[in-house]
Design an enzyme around this catalytic site. Structure first.
Site, mmCIF file in Angstrom:
data_model
loop_
_atom_site.group_PDB
_atom_site.id
_atom_site.type_symbol
_atom_site.label_atom_id
_atom_site.label_comp_id
_atom_site.label_asym_id
_atom_site.label_seq_id
_atom_site.Cartn_x
_atom_site.Cartn_y
_atom_site.Cartn_z
ATOM 1 N N ARG A 167 0.844 -1.190 0.000
ATOM 2 C CA ARG A 167 0.000 0.000 0.000
ATOM 3 C C ARG A 167 0.881 1.242 0.000
ATOM 4 N NH1 ARG A 167 -2.706 -3.141 -1.402
ATOM 5 N NH2 ARG A 167 -4.586 -4.124 -0.549
ATOM 6 N N GLU A 200 -2.213 7.725 -6.863
ATOM 7 C CA GLU A 200 -1.944 7.160 -8.182
ATOM 8 C C GLU A 200 -2.894 7.779 -9.214
ATOM 9 O OE1 GLU A 200 -2.216 2.915 -7.780
ATOM 10 O OE2 GLU A 200 -0.616 2.842 -6.275
ATOM 11 N N HIS A 216 1.613 0.017 -10.118
ATOM 12 C CA HIS A 216 0.670 -0.837 -9.379
ATOM 13 C C HIS A 216 0.361 -2.106 -10.168
ATOM 14 C CE1 HIS A 216 -2.669 -0.552 -6.102
ATOM 15 N NE2 HIS A 216 -2.249 -1.796 -6.259
#
Length: 314
Positions: free
Chosen positions: A232, A261, A280
């Site tokens: 995370r 993001e 990611h």
């Protein structure tokens, strides 16, 4: 009229396995792929008319749920659910589910891949070759190095197995040690931080808690250590990390997740030579996506058909 299922996970498409499964159970699908921040109006109307939702990792706030009169279930096509206001969902009687166990091997492989990239400076080498050079700098081997793992859920355990297979000394900080895992050594957090050559995060992030990796955390790491985060973005104080990297307090970082993001063009970490940043992708394999989508669809179907789903968050 059939119940409508909102799908925001960007890799799920009309006509795919998930779509066909939902329609087999008499459900209609509507698609609104998550590809960045939505406007305020888009956020407030996102769940209009939906009885269920299969979501990416975009934020789901209390004001979004307040107007979602028909919404009964939210299923994350992934493990994390800190982007969802769980308390608000509970107030409105909505079930929240996730899909743990679908991508831990993918995350573990990516974690090891990032470690290899950092140990051998592969991004800069590849770019240098593209620019017409032929660099011959020496990297480091993973074998014999100490791998520190914070968190020992499915991803942490999968990383530990790979680390052991590579001949690394594996130490773990967790509130749930597994004594039968004799190949790894369970230690306290401070020992793991200070002893690791490669330190990888596989723990939850609590929305109300400060970042785990702060200035004191970074000061306790070896100056030669590499920090890896495939968990995370909120686990790391990015300002503190940038400062630590700029003065050589730690050797480098490899991040698959960041606080916000996509990473902004002006972010300090973007231009640092000792930082690897990916978008990611750790859990994003074809195999893991298939498992996640199907698991999320089954959670939605179970709730709407009156059954208890397997993985319930709230």
């Amino acid at each position: 009229m059939s119940a409508r299922i909102l799908i925001t996970t960007d890799y799920l498409r009309p006509g795919d396995k998930v779509d066909r499964l939902l329609r087999m159970h008499g459900l209609d699908t509507i698609y609104s792929p998550s590809r960045g921040p939505r406007t305020h109006a888009e956020r407030l109307s996102l769940f209009d008319g939906a009885a269920g939702a299969i979501l990416a990792s975009e934020p789901v706030t209390a004001d979004m749920l307040a107007g979602a009169a028909s919404l009964k279930v939210i299923a994350r096509s992934g493990v994390g659910y800190d982007s969802i206001d769980i308390a608000a969902a509970q107030r409105h009687g909505m079930r929240v589910c996730n899909t743990p166990g679908v991508n831990h091997d993918a995350v573990a492989e990516m974690t090891i891949g990032l470690m290899v990239m950092a140990a051998r400076s592969l991004p800069s080498v590849i770019q240098s070759v593209k620019n017409g050079h032929w660099p011959r700098s020496a990297g480091r081997e993973l074998r014999g190095a100490t791998l520190g793992i914070i968190g020992y859920g499915p991803s942490g355990r999968a990383v530990a197995r790979l680390g052991c297979a590579l001949g690394m000394t594996v130490i773990v900080s967790t509130s749930h040690p597994v004594p039968s895992d004799s190949a790894v050594r369970f230690t306290d957090l401070q020992t793991t931080i200070s002893a690791a050559d490669y330190l990888t995060l596989h723990t939850r992030s609590e929305s109300s808690a400060p970042p785990l990796v702060d200035r004191s955390f970074l000061q306790a790491m070896k100056s030669t250590a590499i920090l890896i985060n495939t968990a995370r973005g909120s686990l790391i104080d990015e300002g503190a990390l940038a400062d630590a990297l700029s003065v050589g307090q730690i050797a480098g970082a490899a991040l698959d997740v960041v606080q916000n993001e996509p990473l902004t063009a002006s972010h300090r970490l973007r231009d640092m030579d000792n930082v690897l940043i990916t978008s990611h992708l750790a859990g994003q394999t074809i195999e893991a996506r298939d498992r996640a989508g199907i698991a999320a669809a089954h959670a939605v179907i179970d709730v709407l058909e009156g059954r208890e789903p397997i993985h319930v968050v709230a």
